[in-house]
Motif scaffolding. Sequence first.
Motif, PDB file in Angstrom:
ATOM      1  N   ALA A 116     -10.332  -1.839  -7.062  1.00  0.00           N
ATOM      2  CA  ALA A 116     -10.521  -2.776  -8.169  1.00  0.00           C
ATOM      3  C   ALA A 116      -9.184  -3.400  -8.569  1.00  0.00           C
ATOM      4  N   ALA A 117      -8.125  -2.611  -8.578  1.00  0.00           N
ATOM      5  CA  ALA A 117      -6.801  -3.123  -8.934  1.00  0.00           C
ATOM      6  C   ALA A 117      -6.248  -4.036  -7.835  1.00  0.00           C
ATOM      7  N   LEU A 118      -6.474  -3.671  -6.586  1.00  0.00           N
ATOM      8  CA  LEU A 118      -5.931  -4.454  -5.475  1.00  0.00           C
ATOM      9  C   LEU A 118      -6.577  -5.828  -5.366  1.00  0.00           C
ATOM     10  N   PHE A 119      -7.884  -5.865  -5.482  1.00  0.00           N
ATOM     11  CA  PHE A 119      -8.592  -7.125  -5.278  1.00  0.00           C
ATOM     12  C   PHE A 119      -8.623  -8.001  -6.531  1.00  0.00           C
ATOM     13  N   ALA A 120      -8.202  -7.472  -7.666  1.00  0.00           N
ATOM     14  CA  ALA A 120      -8.196  -8.252  -8.901  1.00  0.00           C
ATOM     15  C   ALA A 120      -6.968  -9.138  -9.022  1.00  0.00           C
ATOM     16  N   HIS A 121      -5.905  -8.808  -8.310  1.00  0.00           N
ATOM     17  CA  HIS A 121      -4.645  -9.549  -8.442  1.00  0.00           C
ATOM     18  C   HIS A 121      -4.597 -10.675  -7.411  1.00  0.00           C
ATOM     19  N   PRO A 122      -4.488 -11.935  -7.848  1.00  0.00           N
ATOM     20  CA  PRO A 122      -4.533 -13.062  -6.906  1.00  0.00           C
ATOM     21  C   PRO A 122      -3.328 -13.169  -5.971  1.00  0.00           C
ATOM     22  N   GLU A 123      -2.230 -12.512  -6.292  1.00  0.00           N
ATOM     23  CA  GLU A 123      -1.032 -12.620  -5.452  1.00  0.00           C
ATOM     24  C   GLU A 123      -0.947 -11.527  -4.382  1.00  0.00           C
ATOM     25  N   VAL A 124      -1.908 -10.636  -4.346  1.00  0.00           N
ATOM     26  CA  VAL A 124      -1.898  -9.561  -3.349  1.00  0.00           C
ATOM     27  C   VAL A 124      -2.203 -10.149  -1.979  1.00  0.00           C
ATOM     28  N   VAL A 125      -1.418  -9.717  -1.000  1.00  0.00           N
ATOM     29  CA  VAL A 125      -1.618 -10.125   0.387  1.00  0.00           C
ATOM     30  C   VAL A 125      -1.958  -8.873   1.172  1.00  0.00           C
ATOM     31  N   ARG A 126      -2.948  -8.974   2.037  1.00  0.00           N
ATOM     32  CA  ARG A 126      -3.397  -7.831   2.833  1.00  0.00           C
ATOM     33  C   ARG A 126      -3.172  -8.115   4.313  1.00  0.00           C
ATOM     34  N   THR A 127      -2.650  -7.125   5.026  1.00  0.00           N
ATOM     35  CA  THR A 127      -2.511  -7.268   6.472  1.00  0.00           C
ATOM     36  C   THR A 127      -3.886  -7.076   7.115  1.00  0.00           C
ATOM     37  N   PRO A 128      -4.063  -7.525   8.344  1.00  0.00           N
ATOM     38  CA  PRO A 128      -5.342  -7.308   9.020  1.00  0.00           C
ATOM     39  C   PRO A 128      -5.661  -5.813   9.129  1.00  0.00           C
ATOM     40  N   LEU A 129      -6.945  -5.515   9.129  1.00  0.00           N
ATOM     41  CA  LEU A 129      -7.387  -4.130   9.262  1.00  0.00           C
ATOM     42  C   LEU A 129      -7.037  -3.591  10.645  1.00  0.00           C
ATOM     43  N   TRP A 156     -14.707   7.607  11.676  1.00  0.00           N
ATOM     44  CA  TRP A 156     -14.073   6.308  11.844  1.00  0.00           C
ATOM     45  C   TRP A 156     -13.258   5.973  10.606  1.00  0.00           C
ATOM     46  N   ALA A 157     -12.093   5.392  10.830  1.00  0.00           N
ATOM     47  CA  ALA A 157     -11.209   5.031   9.724  1.00  0.00           C
ATOM     48  C   ALA A 157     -10.662   3.627   9.944  1.00  0.00           C
ATOM     49  N   ARG A 158     -10.256   3.043   8.840  1.00  0.00           N
ATOM     50  CA  ARG A 158      -9.571   1.752   8.893  1.00  0.00           C
ATOM     51  C   ARG A 158      -8.418   1.826   7.899  1.00  0.00           C
ATOM     52  N   ARG A 159      -7.404   1.002   8.137  1.00  0.00           N
ATOM     53  CA  ARG A 159      -6.289   0.962   7.197  1.00  0.00           C
ATOM     54  C   ARG A 159      -5.667  -0.422   7.207  1.00  0.00           C
ATOM     55  N   SER A 160      -4.982  -0.706   6.109  1.00  0.00           N
ATOM     56  CA  SER A 160      -4.212  -1.946   6.008  1.00  0.00           C
ATOM     57  C   SER A 160      -3.166  -1.773   4.918  1.00  0.00           C
ATOM     58  N   VAL A 161      -2.176  -2.650   4.984  1.00  0.00           N
ATOM     59  CA  VAL A 161      -1.101  -2.646   4.006  1.00  0.00           C
ATOM     60  C   VAL A 161      -1.382  -3.766   3.012  1.00  0.00           C
ATOM     61  N   PHE A 162      -1.263  -3.443   1.742  1.00  0.00           N
ATOM     62  CA  PHE A 162      -1.386  -4.420   0.676  1.00  0.00           C
ATOM     63  C   PHE A 162       0.015  -4.695   0.139  1.00  0.00           C
ATOM     64  N   MET A 163       0.344  -5.967  -0.033  1.00  0.00           N
ATOM     65  CA  MET A 163       1.684  -6.359  -0.493  1.00  0.00           C
ATOM     66  C   MET A 163       1.559  -7.146  -1.791  1.00  0.00           C
ATOM     67  N   LEU A 164       2.458  -6.828  -2.714  1.00  0.00           N
ATOM     68  CA  LEU A 164       2.590  -7.603  -3.936  1.00  0.00           C
ATOM     69  C   LEU A 164       4.078  -7.731  -4.205  1.00  0.00           C
ATOM     70  N   HIS A 165       4.591  -8.944  -4.129  1.00  0.00           N
ATOM     71  CA  HIS A 165       6.024  -9.208  -4.330  1.00  0.00           C
ATOM     72  C   HIS A 165       6.892  -8.318  -3.427  1.00  0.00           C
ATOM     73  N   ASN A 166       6.570  -8.264  -2.152  1.00  0.00           N
ATOM     74  CA  ASN A 166       7.303  -7.486  -1.145  1.00  0.00           C
ATOM     75  C   ASN A 166       7.269  -5.976  -1.379  1.00  0.00           C
ATOM     76  N   ALA A 167       6.335  -5.491  -2.169  1.00  0.00           N
ATOM     77  CA  ALA A 167       6.167  -4.059  -2.394  1.00  0.00           C
ATOM     78  C   ALA A 167       4.894  -3.615  -1.676  1.00  0.00           C
ATOM     79  N   PRO A 168       5.029  -2.842  -0.584  1.00  0.00           N
ATOM     80  CA  PRO A 168       3.850  -2.451   0.196  1.00  0.00           C
ATOM     81  C   PRO A 168       3.225  -1.138  -0.268  1.00  0.00           C
ATOM     82  N   ILE A 169       1.908  -1.047  -0.105  1.00  0.00           N
ATOM     83  CA  ILE A 169       1.203   0.234  -0.188  1.00  0.00           C
ATOM     84  C   ILE A 169       0.215   0.263   0.971  1.00  0.00           C
TER      85      ILE A 169
END
Length: 181
Positions: A116-129, A156-169
């Motif tokens: 909910a926090a990740l997808f609510a912020h319009p500046e979040v960028v997500r790498t491909p799964l 089965w698992a999937r992962r991606s990196v979420f970025m906000l202002h060059n801060a990855p998680i």
Amino acid sequence: MKIRSSPFPFRAAWLPKPPASGAYRHWLVDNGSLTQRLRKHCAAFSVERVRQRWARPLPDEAMLLRMRPHERALLREVSLCCDGVQVVFAHSVLPRNSLRGAWHNLGRLGAKPLGAALFAHPEVVRTPLAFRKILPRHALYARAVEHLTERPACLWARRSVFMLHNAPILVTEVFLPGVLE
């Protein structure tokens, strides 16, 4: 949310497509919010915090986030449940530097969904799964099936990196058999 090619290297064990994932495929490839999709899938959605602690991430996670070898991160693990059944085990790696800046509130989510926090912020960028079949010898397997009565041969698992202002998680989602019910 924008999806952008990854500046982070993906290890060969994590694939750009989930081959032969059967009934899990439609869950794996959906780029939208998993939290939102699960809420639509069941009558009662809940998040149960399994563990949250400062520790070293798995070596491939540290490499993916460009962390130093002995650097610690906040590791957050939760079970996403539909109608009381665990359907997804979510493992997130939040580097200390990321929590000091853009993501400063994420360390205090408790039982709130991270999605909910990740997808609510319009500046979040997500790498491909990226996708992977998790076998019993993988470190995440034992933690994902910890509360299941029957242990499947693989997950089965999937992962991606979420970025906000060059801060990855990094967010890894391991799909449990209950998601297919």
